[in-house]
Scaffold this motif. Sequence first.
Motif, PDB file in Angstrom:
ATOM      1  N   ASP A  45       0.849  -1.090  -0.024  1.00 48.73           N
ATOM      2  CA  ASP A  45       0.063  -0.024   0.122  1.00 48.73           C
ATOM      3  C   ASP A  45       0.955   1.198  -0.025  1.00 48.73           C
ATOM      4  N   GLN A  46       1.859   1.320   0.732  1.00 52.50           N
ATOM      5  CA  GLN A  46       2.974   2.483   0.632  1.00 52.50           C
ATOM      6  C   GLN A  46       3.439   2.574  -0.539  1.00 52.50           C
ATOM      7  N   VAL A  47       3.749   1.727  -1.278  1.00 50.06           N
ATOM      8  CA  VAL A  47       4.366   1.741  -2.640  1.00 50.06           C
ATOM      9  C   VAL A  47       3.409   2.298  -3.462  1.00 50.06           C
ATOM     10  N   GLN A  48       2.259   1.780  -3.608  1.00 48.35           N
ATOM     11  CA  GLN A  48       1.009   2.493  -4.415  1.00 48.35           C
ATOM     12  C   GLN A  48       0.802   3.781  -4.123  1.00 48.35           C
ATOM     13  N   GLN A  49       0.839   4.180  -2.822  1.00 45.89           N
ATOM     14  CA  GLN A  49       0.724   5.576  -2.598  1.00 45.89           C
ATOM     15  C   GLN A  49       1.737   6.295  -3.001  1.00 45.89           C
ATOM     16  N   GLY A  50       3.170   5.793  -2.760  1.00 46.04           N
ATOM     17  CA  GLY A  50       4.262   6.676  -3.330  1.00 46.04           C
ATOM     18  C   GLY A  50       4.053   6.754  -4.698  1.00 46.04           C
ATOM     19  N   LYS A  51       3.719   5.824  -5.559  1.00 48.83           N
ATOM     20  CA  LYS A  51       3.497   5.859  -7.023  1.00 48.83           C
ATOM     21  C   LYS A  51       2.584   7.014  -7.535  1.00 48.83           C
ATOM     22  N   LYS A  52       1.515   7.107  -6.837  1.00 48.33           N
ATOM     23  CA  LYS A  52       0.526   8.194  -7.084  1.00 48.33           C
ATOM     24  C   LYS A  52       1.122   9.588  -6.931  1.00 48.33           C
ATOM     25  N   LEU A  53       1.984   9.769  -5.727  1.00 46.91           N
ATOM     26  CA  LEU A  53       2.553  10.958  -5.378  1.00 46.91           C
ATOM     27  C   LEU A  53       3.653  11.288  -6.633  1.00 46.91           C
ATOM     28  N   PHE A  54       4.412  10.127  -6.856  1.00 44.40           N
ATOM     29  CA  PHE A  54       5.674  10.438  -7.783  1.00 44.40           C
ATOM     30  C   PHE A  54       4.823  10.730  -9.392  1.00 44.40           C
ATOM     31  N   LEU A  55       3.938  10.145  -9.825  1.00 51.71           N
ATOM     32  CA  LEU A  55       3.255  10.690 -10.729  1.00 51.71           C
ATOM     33  C   LEU A  55       2.622  12.096 -10.853  1.00 51.71           C
ATOM     34  N   ALA A  56       2.146  12.512  -9.864  1.00 50.75           N
ATOM     35  CA  ALA A  56       1.587  13.840  -9.644  1.00 50.75           C
ATOM     36  C   ALA A  56       2.894  14.759  -9.546  1.00 50.75           C
ATOM     37  N   ASN A  57       3.838  14.451  -8.959  1.00 57.51           N
ATOM     38  CA  ASN A  57       5.001  15.278  -8.698  1.00 57.51           C
ATOM     39  C   ASN A  57       6.209  15.375  -9.214  1.00 57.51           C
ATOM     40  N   CYS A  58       6.728  14.094  -9.685  1.00 62.71           N
ATOM     41  CA  CYS A  58       7.983  13.961  -9.996  1.00 62.71           C
ATOM     42  C   CYS A  58       8.022  13.513 -11.604  1.00 62.71           C
ATOM     43  N   ALA A  59       7.021  12.839 -12.127  1.00 56.69           N
ATOM     44  CA  ALA A  59       6.991  12.347 -13.278  1.00 56.69           C
ATOM     45  C   ALA A  59       7.423  13.219 -14.593  1.00 56.69           C
ATOM     46  N   THR A  60       7.238  14.480 -14.450  1.00 58.98           N
ATOM     47  CA  THR A  60       7.314  15.383 -15.231  1.00 58.98           C
ATOM     48  C   THR A  60       8.761  15.735 -15.705  1.00 58.98           C
ATOM     49  N   PRO A 102      19.454  23.677  -4.398  1.00 57.33           N
ATOM     50  CA  PRO A 102      19.525  24.033  -3.052  1.00 57.33           C
ATOM     51  C   PRO A 102      18.734  23.728  -2.016  1.00 57.33           C
ATOM     52  N   ARG A 103      18.948  23.904  -0.680  1.00 52.37           N
ATOM     53  CA  ARG A 103      17.865  23.500   0.214  1.00 52.37           C
ATOM     54  C   ARG A 103      16.749  24.306   0.274  1.00 52.37           C
ATOM     55  N   ALA A 104      15.823  23.835   0.468  1.00 50.86           N
ATOM     56  CA  ALA A 104      14.433  24.724   0.436  1.00 50.86           C
ATOM     57  C   ALA A 104      13.228  24.140   1.516  1.00 50.86           C
ATOM     58  N   VAL A 105      12.371  24.971   1.379  1.00 53.04           N
ATOM     59  CA  VAL A 105      11.199  24.425   2.189  1.00 53.04           C
ATOM     60  C   VAL A 105      10.745  23.197   1.865  1.00 53.04           C
ATOM     61  N   VAL A 106      10.610  22.146   2.711  1.00 52.97           N
ATOM     62  CA  VAL A 106       9.986  20.872   2.514  1.00 52.97           C
ATOM     63  C   VAL A 106       8.428  20.911   2.295  1.00 52.97           C
ATOM     64  N   ARG A 107       8.016  20.395   1.013  1.00 52.80           N
ATOM     65  CA  ARG A 107       6.741  20.577   0.608  1.00 52.80           C
ATOM     66  C   ARG A 107       5.760  19.022   0.874  1.00 52.80           C
ATOM     67  N   PHE A 108       6.603  18.129   1.420  1.00 54.46           N
ATOM     68  CA  PHE A 108       5.644  16.978   1.771  1.00 54.46           C
ATOM     69  C   PHE A 108       5.794  16.722   3.287  1.00 54.46           C
ATOM     70  N   LYS A 109       4.798  15.799   3.767  1.00 57.61           N
ATOM     71  CA  LYS A 109       4.799  15.267   5.172  1.00 57.61           C
ATOM     72  C   LYS A 109       5.641  14.068   5.124  1.00 57.61           C
ATOM     73  N   GLN A 110       6.257  13.925   6.122  1.00 54.47           N
ATOM     74  CA  GLN A 110       7.394  12.604   6.246  1.00 54.47           C
ATOM     75  C   GLN A 110       6.532  11.489   5.863  1.00 54.47           C
ATOM     76  N   ASP A 111       5.267  10.905   6.045  1.00 55.73           N
ATOM     77  CA  ASP A 111       4.760   9.938   5.496  1.00 55.73           C
ATOM     78  C   ASP A 111       4.603   9.647   3.907  1.00 55.73           C
ATOM     79  N   GLU A 112       4.384  11.043   3.131  1.00 49.24           N
ATOM     80  CA  GLU A 112       4.489  11.178   1.949  1.00 49.24           C
ATOM     81  C   GLU A 112       5.676  10.914   1.441  1.00 49.24           C
ATOM     82  N   ILE A 113       6.553  11.602   1.803  1.00 49.22           N
ATOM     83  CA  ILE A 113       8.332  11.346   1.363  1.00 49.22           C
ATOM     84  C   ILE A 113       8.531   9.796   1.626  1.00 49.22           C
ATOM     85  N   SER A 114       8.235   9.197   2.834  1.00 54.27           N
ATOM     86  CA  SER A 114       8.336   7.766   2.719  1.00 54.27           C
ATOM     87  C   SER A 114       7.833   6.955   1.752  1.00 54.27           C
ATOM     88  N   ALA A 115       6.586   7.270   1.423  1.00 53.31           N
ATOM     89  CA  ALA A 115       5.786   6.174   0.533  1.00 53.31           C
ATOM     90  C   ALA A 115       6.725   6.686  -0.641  1.00 53.31           C
TER      91      ALA A 115
END
Length: 260
Positions: A45-60, A102-115
């Motif tokens: 479940d954590q992997v699937q949640q991470g995939k959704k977050l990845f597609l929405a924020n990183c896939a570009t 550069p280091r900047a403001v973290v945009r995600f919660k820790q559980d989202e980062i872990s996913a």
Amino acid sequence: MNALAARRRHPAAIALLILLGLVVTGLAYSAFAPKPASAATASADQVQQGKKLFLANCATCHGLQAQGTKAGPSLAGVGAAAVDFQVGTGRMPMAAPNVQAPRAVVRFKQDEISAMAAYVASLAPGPAVPDAQYSSGEGGDVAKGAQLFRVNCAMCHNFAGSGGALTRGKYAPSLRNVEGKHIYEAMVTGPQSMPVFNDQNISPESKNDIVAYLHAVDKEENVGGMNLGNLGPVSEGLFAWVFGLGIMVAFAVWLGKKAA
């Protein structure tokens, strides 16, 4: 005795001894080799949640399958540690292409980062997020950590971890007041221009010693006057030129007026 000597001279005896030696060496290495400071295995479940977050924020930039594009590298094999470091320090997602993130403001919660880290880790083997046992600095040998840091890190990050300039607009960031987990993750993933220090180069226990040293530097008060950023002779020389020569010039002008 003759029969025993004949068996020792049998051609297969050499091969058997070599095989036995390899087995013993393998068992010894598995018993005494440095163990990776890995965290618990992620759930499906954590992997699937991470995939959704990845597609929405990183896939570009990194592609729909994290295969990489012209805008971003492939993430296969970077491991959960790379994601936890880059996203956990706000370096990713990047606001715009640049020489260095550069280091900047973290945009995600820790559980989202872990996913997201769990999803990227599922693509191919890579460095895991370290356990607190090896990344908190607790119980670490500060003196040993200082020695390791000076040998492996100070040439870029400065002896006190204050950071420094590199070539082509890049820089070694400051390590002051950085979470131990992120220091450890940077060592095992090699972000930007930093080399990778895996567990064969520097053991997890030694990495914890380095973290302990940097945390000790954060807590210590400077007892030698102004620290001037702990940047060494550059800032000290500038201070001497600006204030030292300034005072000398002012004194010379005063003497000239007095003589007149």
